[in-house]
Design a protein around this motif. Structure first.
Motif, PDB file in Angstrom:
ATOM      1  N   MET A 275       0.865  -1.177   0.000  1.00  0.00           N
ATOM      2  CA  MET A 275       0.000   0.000   0.000  1.00  0.00           C
ATOM      3  C   MET A 275       0.903   1.229   0.000  1.00  0.00           C
ATOM      4  N   VAL A 276       0.690   2.128  -0.963  1.00  0.00           N
ATOM      5  CA  VAL A 276       1.513   3.333  -1.078  1.00  0.00           C
ATOM      6  C   VAL A 276       0.596   4.546  -1.101  1.00  0.00           C
ATOM      7  N   THR A 277       0.861   5.496  -0.209  1.00  0.00           N
ATOM      8  CA  THR A 277       0.046   6.705  -0.130  1.00  0.00           C
ATOM      9  C   THR A 277       0.628   7.814  -0.996  1.00  0.00           C
ATOM     10  N   VAL A 278      -0.253   8.505  -1.695  1.00  0.00           N
ATOM     11  CA  VAL A 278       0.128   9.687  -2.488  1.00  0.00           C
ATOM     12  C   VAL A 278      -1.032  10.680  -2.422  1.00  0.00           C
ATOM     13  N   THR A 279      -1.416  11.061  -1.205  1.00  0.00           N
ATOM     14  CA  THR A 279      -2.601  11.892  -1.018  1.00  0.00           C
ATOM     15  C   THR A 279      -2.284  13.336  -0.669  1.00  0.00           C
ATOM     16  N   GLY A 280      -1.145  13.564   0.011  1.00  0.00           N
ATOM     17  CA  GLY A 280      -0.863  14.899   0.520  1.00  0.00           C
ATOM     18  C   GLY A 280      -1.648  15.234   1.779  1.00  0.00           C
ATOM     19  N   ASP A 281      -2.325  14.243   2.374  1.00  0.00           N
ATOM     20  CA  ASP A 281      -3.164  14.503   3.536  1.00  0.00           C
ATOM     21  C   ASP A 281      -2.689  13.681   4.731  1.00  0.00           C
ATOM     22  N   LYS A 282      -3.247  13.985   5.886  1.00  0.00           N
ATOM     23  CA  LYS A 282      -2.826  13.365   7.138  1.00  0.00           C
ATOM     24  C   LYS A 282      -3.580  12.069   7.408  1.00  0.00           C
ATOM     25  N   HIS A 283      -2.859  11.048   7.885  1.00  0.00           N
ATOM     26  CA  HIS A 283      -3.427   9.776   8.327  1.00  0.00           C
ATOM     27  C   HIS A 283      -4.347   9.142   7.278  1.00  0.00           C
ATOM     28  N   ALA A 284      -3.868   9.146   6.044  1.00  0.00           N
ATOM     29  CA  ALA A 284      -4.617   8.448   4.994  1.00  0.00           C
ATOM     30  C   ALA A 284      -4.755   6.975   5.345  1.00  0.00           C
ATOM     31  N   ILE A 285      -3.705   6.397   5.926  1.00  0.00           N
ATOM     32  CA  ILE A 285      -3.781   5.047   6.482  1.00  0.00           C
ATOM     33  C   ILE A 285      -3.707   5.184   7.997  1.00  0.00           C
ATOM     34  N   ASP A 286      -4.781   4.702   8.663  1.00  0.00           N
ATOM     35  CA  ASP A 286      -4.962   4.983  10.081  1.00  0.00           C
ATOM     36  C   ASP A 286      -5.131   3.686  10.875  1.00  0.00           C
ATOM     37  N   ARG A 287      -5.414   3.826  12.146  1.00  0.00           N
ATOM     38  CA  ARG A 287      -5.527   2.680  13.049  1.00  0.00           C
ATOM     39  C   ARG A 287      -6.562   1.666  12.560  1.00  0.00           C
ATOM     40  N   SER A 288      -7.692   2.162  12.081  1.00  0.00           N
ATOM     41  CA  SER A 288      -8.745   1.248  11.624  1.00  0.00           C
ATOM     42  C   SER A 288      -8.272   0.373  10.469  1.00  0.00           C
ATOM     43  N   HIS A 289      -7.331   0.863   9.692  1.00  0.00           N
ATOM     44  CA  HIS A 289      -6.783   0.074   8.584  1.00  0.00           C
ATOM     45  C   HIS A 289      -5.748  -0.929   9.090  1.00  0.00           C
ATOM     46  N   PHE A 290      -4.929  -0.500  10.074  1.00  0.00           N
ATOM     47  CA  PHE A 290      -3.970  -1.438  10.652  1.00  0.00           C
ATOM     48  C   PHE A 290      -4.682  -2.630  11.297  1.00  0.00           C
ATOM     49  N   GLU A 291      -5.854  -2.383  11.868  1.00  0.00           N
ATOM     50  CA  GLU A 291      -6.576  -3.438  12.577  1.00  0.00           C
ATOM     51  C   GLU A 291      -6.979  -4.598  11.679  1.00  0.00           C
ATOM     52  N   VAL A 292      -7.135  -4.331  10.377  1.00  0.00           N
ATOM     53  CA  VAL A 292      -7.575  -5.396   9.461  1.00  0.00           C
ATOM     54  C   VAL A 292      -6.525  -5.720   8.409  1.00  0.00           C
ATOM     55  N   MET A 293      -5.355  -5.099   8.505  1.00  0.00           N
ATOM     56  CA  MET A 293      -4.360  -5.198   7.437  1.00  0.00           C
ATOM     57  C   MET A 293      -3.820  -6.614   7.290  1.00  0.00           C
ATOM     58  N   LYS A 294      -3.578  -6.994   6.061  1.00  0.00           N
ATOM     59  CA  LYS A 294      -3.049  -8.324   5.749  1.00  0.00           C
ATOM     60  C   LYS A 294      -1.659  -8.507   6.352  1.00  0.00           C
ATOM     61  N   ASP A 295      -1.405  -9.705   6.855  1.00  0.00           N
ATOM     62  CA  ASP A 295      -0.091 -10.024   7.409  1.00  0.00           C
ATOM     63  C   ASP A 295       0.994  -9.833   6.351  1.00  0.00           C
ATOM     64  N   GLY A 296       2.044  -9.120   6.714  1.00  0.00           N
ATOM     65  CA  GLY A 296       3.178  -8.908   5.815  1.00  0.00           C
ATOM     66  C   GLY A 296       3.025  -7.734   4.879  1.00  0.00           C
ATOM     67  N   CYS A 297       1.935  -6.980   5.000  1.00  0.00           N
ATOM     68  CA  CYS A 297       1.717  -5.847   4.096  1.00  0.00           C
ATOM     69  C   CYS A 297       2.853  -4.837   4.214  1.00  0.00           C
ATOM     70  N   VAL A 298       3.317  -4.351   3.068  1.00  0.00           N
ATOM     71  CA  VAL A 298       4.366  -3.337   2.993  1.00  0.00           C
ATOM     72  C   VAL A 298       3.718  -1.976   2.806  1.00  0.00           C
ATOM     73  N   LEU A 299       4.044  -1.039   3.685  1.00  0.00           N
ATOM     74  CA  LEU A 299       3.502   0.315   3.608  1.00  0.00           C
ATOM     75  C   LEU A 299       4.598   1.295   3.222  1.00  0.00           C
TER      76      LEU A 299
END
Length: 427
Positions: A275-299
């Protein structure tokens, strides 16, 4: 050069002067890929449009930036540089700029926050008449901490989307005190630098950092602006299954029509390998996403600031952290899942690779050089605020680039020009 006699010391704060030989070689390698800047160098050397102008640049200290600085110097400017990101400085380039071009540089790769802002302060000590910024930190510090210097500033330029957003916010509040040219908004910048530069260099950073095969993996791009478009295109070219997450319905629809899967970020997090962020905004990927994130995901983050990933929340959730590779930190959660963050969430293309290829920065920095010369002539006539790059500059950069690529285009006939300017002739 730049107001320094050959024997006078250059005021600089860099990691290691002995790295200069390697830095000079890499600067010259990039120079060979920047034909438009080379043409501007010869023109500036002959015309000296920036004679005596004090320029402070808060930019990524890379080989391409070095070549922009040498063009400004050829035009007569007195240039001082500091870094616009703690992890983007190429220490060998900084050393070569100081030794061979006698340009004061205040930048060290990996510098802490206090050093980063101390270096910005050193660039402001130059009492700039023109500022060059990449992210608006220099402009912000100038307004907040050194307002007594504002009276001497003629104008400035801003290189990146995040910086333009910040500057427009300042302008809306009436806080911006001088005119700044939004180089990022030039067509020869964002259509090429953002799409082709970020598309290639961000993937380069991800691959160098992880050495994980992209083909067959699910690769999520968070944000479908010009950077996101380029990143998605290049990831698909590597054989990845590309997902796009957006908050703008028009961009989301465009991504769908471009052939990508579009879904909410929480759904994407559960199935993504990257998962790669290119938004220019804050916390595009947040706690709620970490809670369900696939094992081994590269951020990774390819936006300007590392706030796009809520790393504080991830650290609070982790029961163990370690670095299995130089640019990778692995966070192990209580249920055993591993989340891997690249380069502390900072710009992955510069922190884990070398940034944009020189050929694309040739256009971006040619816009910078010509905009600085334009500000030197016209800055005092402009109102404070964010200004577009003059269309004539944008077109000139495109024409010079086409010529350098040995490509020509057609011109309209007089009959065609008349037709396009008239309403009378129809069916």
């Amino acid at each position: 050069m730049a107001g320094n006699s050959p024997r006078s010391p250059v005021n600089a704060d860099i990691r290691d002067p002995s790295l200069a030989d390697g830095g000079r070689d890499r600067i010259e390698w990039a120079w060979s890929e920047m034909p438009v800047l080379r043409q501007l160098h010869d023109r500036f050397l002959a015309e000296r449009p920036l004679e005596g102008l004090r320029v402070s640049g808060c930019l990524h200290i890379t080989t391409e930036t070095a070549n922009l600085a040498r063009v400004l110097q050829a035009g007569g400017a007195e240039v001082v540089l500091c870094a616009s990101n703690p992890l983007s400085t190429q220490d060998d380039v900084a050393a070569a700029l100081v030794r061979d071009f006698r340009i004061p540089v205040h930048a060290i790769r990996g510098e802490d926050t206090d050093t980063y802002y101390r270096h910005i302060g050193a660039a402001l000590d130059h009492r700039p008449q023109v500022t060059l910024d990449d992210g608006a930190d220099l402009v912000s510090e100038l307004h907040k901490g050194r307002p007594e210097l504002l009276e001497g500033v003629v104008g400035g330029t801003e290189e990146t989307t995040t910086g333009v957003v910040r500057l427009r916010a300042m302008a809306r509040e009436g806080a911006l005190r001088y005119p700044i040219v939004a180089v990022n908004d030039a067509l020869t910048k964002h259509l090429f630098d953002n799409r082709y530069g970020t598309g290639q260099s961000a993937l380069d950073g991800v691959i160098r950092a992880t050495n994980i095969l992209l083909a067959g993996r699910t690769f999520t791009v968070v944000g479908y602006g010009w950077c996101g478009r380029g990143l998605a295109l290049r990831a698909r070219g590597h054989g990845a299954h590309v997902v796009v997450c957006e908050v703008d319905p028009l961009r989301a629809l465009e991504a769908a029509m471009d052939g990508y899967r579009v879904m909410p970020l929480r759904l994407a997090a559960a199935q993504s390998d990257f998962m790669v962020t290119v938004t220019g905004d804050k916390h595009a990927i947040d706690r709620s996403h970490f809670e369900v994130m696939k094992d081994g995901c590269v951020l990774a983050n390819a936006g300007h600031f590392n706030v796009e990933l809520n790393l504080e929340a991830l650290a609070a959730m982790a029961v163990e952290r370690h670095c299995p590779r130089p640019a990778v930190e692995e966070f192990r959660l209580s249920d055993g899942r591993r989340i891997r963050v690249l380069s502390e969430g900072r710009l992955v293309n510069l922190a884990a690779a070398e940034g944009h290829p020189a050929a694309v920065m040739d256009m971006s920095f040619s816009n910078q050089a010509l905009s600085v010369a334009w500000l030197a002539r016209r800055g005092s006539d402009l109102a404070p605020g964010v200004h577009r790059v003059p269309e004539a500059i944008d077109r000139e950069v495109a024409e010079l680039k086409l010529a350098a690529m040995d490509m020509g285009i057609d011109t309209l006939t007089e009959e065609q020009r008349d037709y396009l300017s008239s309403w009378r002739e129809g069916t």
